[in-house]
Design an enzyme around this catalytic site. Structure first.
Site, PDB file in Angstrom:
ATOM      1  N   ARG A   1      -8.381 -20.637  -1.349  1.00  0.00           N
ATOM      2  CA  ARG A   1      -7.036 -20.421  -0.381  1.00  0.00           C
ATOM      3  C   ARG A   1      -5.653 -21.415  -0.660  1.00  0.00           C
ATOM      4  O   ARG A   1      -6.233 -22.565  -0.898  1.00  0.00           O
ATOM      5  CB  ARG A   1      -7.340 -20.350   0.995  1.00  0.00           C
ATOM      6  CG  ARG A   1      -6.347 -20.164   1.912  1.00  0.00           C
ATOM      7  CD  ARG A   1      -6.953 -20.217   3.344  1.00  0.00           C
ATOM      8  NE  ARG A   1      -5.951 -19.802   4.072  1.00  0.00           N
ATOM      9  CZ  ARG A   1      -5.078 -20.447   4.885  1.00  0.00           C
ATOM     10  NH1 ARG A   1      -5.073 -21.818   4.326  1.00  0.00           N
ATOM     11  NH2 ARG A   1      -3.970 -20.153   5.792  1.00  0.00           N
TER      12      ARG A   1
ATOM     13  N   ARG B   1       8.357   4.096  -4.992  1.00  0.00           N
ATOM     14  CA  ARG B   1       8.186   3.060  -3.940  1.00  0.00           C
ATOM     15  C   ARG B   1       7.248   1.988  -4.174  1.00  0.00           C
ATOM     16  O   ARG B   1       7.427   0.725  -3.966  1.00  0.00           O
ATOM     17  CB  ARG B   1       8.115   3.726  -2.497  1.00  0.00           C
ATOM     18  CG  ARG B   1       8.123   2.779  -1.236  1.00  0.00           C
ATOM     19  CD  ARG B   1       8.395   3.601  -0.142  1.00  0.00           C
ATOM     20  NE  ARG B   1       6.938   3.950   0.273  1.00  0.00           N
ATOM     21  CZ  ARG B   1       6.748   4.914   1.454  1.00  0.00           C
ATOM     22  NH1 ARG B   1       7.826   5.067   2.101  1.00  0.00           N
ATOM     23  NH2 ARG B   1       5.700   5.362   1.653  1.00  0.00           N
TER      24      ARG B   1
ATOM     25  N   TYR C   1       0.747  -1.188  -0.088  1.00  0.00           N
ATOM     26  CA  TYR C   1       0.006   0.110   0.015  1.00  0.00           C
ATOM     27  C   TYR C   1       0.812   1.053  -0.038  1.00  0.00           C
ATOM     28  O   TYR C   1       1.923   1.216   0.155  1.00  0.00           O
ATOM     29  CB  TYR C   1      -0.848  -0.110   1.146  1.00  0.00           C
ATOM     30  CG  TYR C   1      -0.245   0.492   2.468  1.00  0.00           C
ATOM     31  CD1 TYR C   1      -0.286   1.792   3.122  1.00  0.00           C
ATOM     32  CD2 TYR C   1       0.519  -0.744   3.387  1.00  0.00           C
ATOM     33  CE1 TYR C   1       0.083   2.056   4.199  1.00  0.00           C
ATOM     34  CE2 TYR C   1       1.070  -0.044   4.338  1.00  0.00           C
ATOM     35  CZ  TYR C   1       0.833   0.961   4.875  1.00  0.00           C
ATOM     36  OH  TYR C   1       1.333   1.472   6.256  1.00  0.00           O
TER      37      TYR C   1
ATOM     38  N   GLU D   1      12.320   2.207  13.922  1.00  0.00           N
ATOM     39  CA  GLU D   1      11.466   3.257  13.645  1.00  0.00           C
ATOM     40  C   GLU D   1      10.140   3.393  14.472  1.00  0.00           C
ATOM     41  O   GLU D   1       9.820   2.578  15.481  1.00  0.00           O
ATOM     42  CB  GLU D   1      10.983   3.207  12.209  1.00  0.00           C
ATOM     43  CG  GLU D   1      10.350   1.633  11.776  1.00  0.00           C
ATOM     44  CD  GLU D   1      10.293   1.521  10.364  1.00  0.00           C
ATOM     45  OE1 GLU D   1      10.425   2.201   9.520  1.00  0.00           O
ATOM     46  OE2 GLU D   1      10.020   0.169  10.178  1.00  0.00           O
TER      47      GLU D   1
ATOM     48  N   LYS E   1       6.443  -1.971   1.685  1.00  0.00           N
ATOM     49  CA  LYS E   1       5.332  -1.527   2.544  1.00  0.00           C
ATOM     50  C   LYS E   1       4.313  -2.357   2.219  1.00  0.00           C
ATOM     51  O   LYS E   1       3.222  -2.142   1.564  1.00  0.00           O
ATOM     52  CB  LYS E   1       5.103  -0.057   2.110  1.00  0.00           C
ATOM     53  CG  LYS E   1       4.225   0.870   2.858  1.00  0.00           C
ATOM     54  CD  LYS E   1       4.147   2.298   2.195  1.00  0.00           C
ATOM     55  CE  LYS E   1       3.067   3.323   3.300  1.00  0.00           C
ATOM     56  NZ  LYS E   1       3.711   3.473   4.621  1.00  0.00           N
TER      57      LYS E   1
END
Length: 287
Positions: free
Chosen positions: A101, A52, A33, A183, A151
């Site tokens: 799945r 990114r 995301y 972070e 991310k």
């Protein structure tokens, strides 16, 4: 007003938007995301977020759903339709919904990626009261997976960290690994000692923040000293200032760490100046 969202090529009222229960992000957190801020109805640092995103997709061997120009048009259209002057655009790409799945990745030739975007209206985003007062932070152990530079939507532990902070009467948490701060739960972390801005160097251990890159560039252009290295919680407690950066918080001063006052206990001059510069320069470059 009903919010309009984007799902796989369609602009829809949010209550009509649907994703398959077999979507890989839902079952496996197999998605990435980006969050792009909007100021004055324009996108902040869009190019950085697009680059990114492409990197995250490549690192996970995930197909790119559309071109950068198409993404820009979708962002702009959602901002326009929803009348966003200050707020956020959330974008998520997943490996798609193969129809069942399975741990094995679906064939990208037969399973298209899922692309979802929505806006969040945030009046006063740039004039946040928290930026004038500073935030309080606690430290927690960093137990996330090793590829924090990607991310992904695997945000359970950062969410737990936010809740740990809330329970402790703080605003956020800084994560610590092998004795050093990595972070924040949703931001990059910094301290200021003397005239030097100190922040952890880029690696797989932290997210390569788009706001981080811009802020450090602006800092160097303003003749501020920057040192990219790891620092400890004890070092942070003895710092003159501390702050975090993110796409939604810009530059946010930290005034307390594990109940210890940082600096004077008020937003310091370096953080305040960097916030001013970032907002001014980002607004100039917004698209």
């Amino acid at each position: 007003m009903t919010r309009t969202v984007y799902v796989n090529g369609e602009y829809l009222p949010e209550h009509e938007a649907k994703i398959s229960i077999f979507d890989r992000a839902f079952l496996m957190a197999d998605g990435v995301y980006e969050v792009t801020s909007v100021l004055d109805g324009k996108l902040i640092d869009f190019d950085g977020h697009a680059v990114r995103l492409e990197r995250s997709l490549k690192e996970l061997d995930m197909p790119t759903p559309c071109s950068k120009d198409e993404l820009l048009e979708i962002h702009r259209e959602l901002v326009r339709i929803n009348g966003i002057e200050e707020g956020l655009v959330y974008l998520q790409v997943t490996r798609g919904a193969p129809g069942d799945r399975d741990f094995v990745f679906p064939d990208p030739e037969t399973t298209e990626p899922t692309l979802v975007l929505f806006t969040q209206n945030k009046p006063g985003l740039a004039d946040s009261p928290a930026a004038k007062e500073g935030i309080k932070v606690i430290s927690i152990e960093d137990v996330r997976w090793g590829r924090r530079d990607i991310k992904t939507v695997q945000l359970l532990y950062p969410s737990m960290g936010k809740m740990m902070a809330k329970k402790a009467g703080a605003d956020d948490a800084w994560m610590v690994e092998d004795g050093f701060v990595t972070e924040g739960t949703s931001n990059n972390a910094y301290i200021v000692k003397g005239s030097k801005i100190i922040t952890r160097a880029l690696s797989n251990d932290i997210l390569h923040g788009i706001t981080r890159a811009a802020v450090l560039r602006f800092a160097r252009e303003a003749q501020m000293q920057v040192e990219e290295r790891s620092f400890t919680i004890d070092e942070a407690k003895e710092a003159d200032e501390a702050f975090v950066t993110s796409a939604s918080a810009f530059v946010m001063p930290v005034v307390e760490l594990d109940s210890v006052t940082v600096g004077t206990g008020t937003p310091g001059p370096v953080a305040q100046r960097l916030r001013e510069i970032y907002l001014e320069e980002s607004r100039k470059a917004a698209i």
